[in-house]
Design an enzyme around this catalytic site. Sequence first.
Site, PDB file in Angstrom:
ATOM      1  N   HIS A  84      13.486 -35.902 -23.832  1.00 50.65           N
ATOM      2  CA  HIS A  84      14.113 -34.748 -24.490  1.00 50.65           C
ATOM      3  C   HIS A  84      13.881 -33.512 -23.629  1.00 50.65           C
ATOM      4  O   HIS A  84      12.788 -33.320 -23.107  1.00 50.65           O
ATOM      5  CB  HIS A  84      13.493 -34.544 -25.881  1.00 50.65           C
ATOM      6  CG  HIS A  84      14.241 -33.547 -26.706  1.00 50.65           C
ATOM      7  ND1 HIS A  84      14.043 -32.195 -26.584  1.00 50.65           N
ATOM      8  CD2 HIS A  84      15.212 -33.711 -27.638  1.00 50.65           C
ATOM      9  CE1 HIS A  84      14.860 -31.568 -27.426  1.00 50.65           C
ATOM     10  NE2 HIS A  84      15.577 -32.461 -28.077  1.00 50.65           N
ATOM     11  N   CYS A 111      20.428 -33.191 -25.223  1.00 52.58           N
ATOM     12  CA  CYS A 111      20.362 -32.292 -26.375  1.00 52.58           C
ATOM     13  C   CYS A 111      21.101 -31.002 -26.026  1.00 52.58           C
ATOM     14  O   CYS A 111      20.616 -30.203 -25.223  1.00 52.58           O
ATOM     15  CB  CYS A 111      18.903 -32.012 -26.733  1.00 52.58           C
ATOM     16  SG  CYS A 111      18.736 -30.863 -28.116  1.00 52.58           S
ATOM     17  N   HIS A 152      21.839 -35.506 -28.865  1.00 55.77           N
ATOM     18  CA  HIS A 152      21.589 -34.551 -29.959  1.00 55.77           C
ATOM     19  C   HIS A 152      22.670 -33.492 -29.851  1.00 55.77           C
ATOM     20  O   HIS A 152      22.738 -32.802 -28.826  1.00 55.77           O
ATOM     21  CB  HIS A 152      20.262 -33.817 -29.741  1.00 55.77           C
ATOM     22  CG  HIS A 152      19.048 -34.620 -30.007  1.00 55.77           C
ATOM     23  ND1 HIS A 152      17.783 -34.069 -29.901  1.00 55.77           N
ATOM     24  CD2 HIS A 152      18.886 -35.891 -30.432  1.00 55.77           C
ATOM     25  CE1 HIS A 152      16.886 -34.996 -30.215  1.00 55.77           C
ATOM     26  NE2 HIS A 152      17.528 -36.112 -30.532  1.00 55.77           N
ATOM     27  N   ASP A 196      22.177 -32.474 -34.481  1.00 53.45           N
ATOM     28  CA  ASP A 196      20.836 -31.893 -34.397  1.00 53.45           C
ATOM     29  C   ASP A 196      20.736 -30.841 -35.493  1.00 53.45           C
ATOM     30  O   ASP A 196      21.592 -30.767 -36.368  1.00 53.45           O
ATOM     31  CB  ASP A 196      20.628 -31.330 -32.985  1.00 53.45           C
ATOM     32  CG  ASP A 196      19.180 -31.419 -32.534  1.00 53.45           C
ATOM     33  OD1 ASP A 196      18.324 -31.665 -33.385  1.00 53.45           O
ATOM     34  OD2 ASP A 196      18.918 -31.247 -31.344  1.00 53.45           O
ATOM     35  N   HIS A 197      19.698 -30.035 -35.441  1.00 57.27           N
ATOM     36  CA  HIS A 197      19.454 -29.029 -36.498  1.00 57.27           C
ATOM     37  C   HIS A 197      20.725 -28.551 -37.200  1.00 57.27           C
ATOM     38  O   HIS A 197      21.714 -28.236 -36.553  1.00 57.27           O
ATOM     39  CB  HIS A 197      18.807 -27.781 -35.891  1.00 57.27           C
ATOM     40  CG  HIS A 197      17.517 -28.066 -35.216  1.00 57.27           C
ATOM     41  ND1 HIS A 197      16.794 -27.092 -34.595  1.00 57.27           N
ATOM     42  CD2 HIS A 197      16.811 -29.206 -35.076  1.00 57.27           C
ATOM     43  CE1 HIS A 197      15.699 -27.623 -34.090  1.00 57.27           C
ATOM     44  NE2 HIS A 197      15.693 -28.917 -34.361  1.00 57.27           N
ATOM     45  N   TYR A 239      16.395 -29.479 -40.755  1.00 61.19           N
ATOM     46  CA  TYR A 239      16.523 -30.893 -41.128  1.00 61.19           C
ATOM     47  C   TYR A 239      16.879 -31.138 -42.586  1.00 61.19           C
ATOM     48  O   TYR A 239      16.428 -32.107 -43.188  1.00 61.19           O
ATOM     49  CB  TYR A 239      15.264 -31.660 -40.700  1.00 61.19           C
ATOM     50  CG  TYR A 239      15.250 -31.857 -39.204  1.00 61.19           C
ATOM     51  CD1 TYR A 239      16.062 -32.821 -38.612  1.00 61.19           C
ATOM     52  CD2 TYR A 239      14.498 -31.038 -38.369  1.00 61.19           C
ATOM     53  CE1 TYR A 239      16.096 -32.980 -37.236  1.00 61.19           C
ATOM     54  CE2 TYR A 239      14.522 -31.188 -36.986  1.00 61.19           C
ATOM     55  CZ  TYR A 239      15.328 -32.167 -36.434  1.00 61.19           C
ATOM     56  OH  TYR A 239      15.373 -32.332 -35.073  1.00 61.19           O
TER      57      TYR A 239
END
Length: 357
Positions: free
Chosen positions: A207, A245, A272, A317-318, A331
């Site tokens: 990551h 990501c 991501h 992702d978020h 999340y």
Amino acid sequence: MQMTLRWYGTGHDTVTLKQIRQIPGVTGVITTLYDTKPGEVWSRERIRAMKEEVESAGLTVAGIESVNVHDDIKTGSGDRELYIENYIQTLENLGKEGIRMVCYNFMPVFDWTRTELARMRPDGSTVLAYTQEAVDAIVPEKMFESIAGDMNGSVMPGWEPERMARVKELFEAYKDIDDEKLFANLIYFLERIMPVCDKYDINMAIHPDDPAWSVFGLPRIIINKKNILRMMSAVDNKHNGVTFCTGSYGTNLNNDLPDMIRALKGRIHFAHIRNLKFHSATNFEESAHLSSDGTFDMHAIMRALYDIGFDGPIRPDHGRMIWGEVAMPGYGLYDRALGATYLQGLWEAIDKENKAK
Ligand code: CS2
Ligand code: MN
């Protein structure tokens, strides 16, 4: 690609497997043994129990995020050999249970850094945000305290209170580690774990560092195309790959995301996808996934993944905190579900257009 959601496990996540199963197109989760510490061996029994729980909910374990790397491995000191042996043993146990993708990071001290966990947007949603000014105005030991009030009762990965209590000590451990040393320690680690990855066909997916520059003077290496390509060629094995990501590489506006994706063909094992809205180069917030809500061209990002034949797990992702949900910042269920649906819409359109050509 396989659409997934990150899930922290029963007792650690406000979102349930049953809810995840109802998001259209989501067939798997990316999970972890959240209560294990970096350096600990994951037993086969616990891995199997985790798999059985997920599978009995009608989903698959599409990969692990994360098997965390002990600081002694990152600093190349202390009990590095022992912790590498333990990591190999964990991979061996994951491999035997059929798990083929492992996300990890090589960030010193902090995992991702945000200076706000609940910035209010005009529509009343809240999001994670970052300003360089806020980082520059704070000493690292105060970082945790300054955001802890907005964690909604959750323990955020990389920000565990026990770990944050040792921040000073951790900074001390990294004081002689510059980018080159950190890079050398990463390569050493990868060379040691590649044989077990080859044996079980486990794709390691590093990551990126988030944000993609040095914070608090700490070394940072997984931040741009040049450095990742250097890492790929230093250990030229397909199992040495990346988590792409967008929200992390994208923090640096000099990173051209679609171009990076194309350059990493064959080595992206996990994606991501998140959008950021920039107010200035060092002040950004995490927006909804739609291109129209942020700064990135999400269609171009998905198009690049499509064009390189990406077939690994992908996850929104978020997300924003919306509709009154109380969950770990980034999340919650609702906005990530919207993101998963949107990303699949883009993918379907690209696929159909491509086939009609
Ligand atoms: C994640 C990271 O929440 C996030 O931003 O992308 O926490 C990521 O899971 C870890 O750094 C990977 O080891
Ligand atoms: Mn990420």
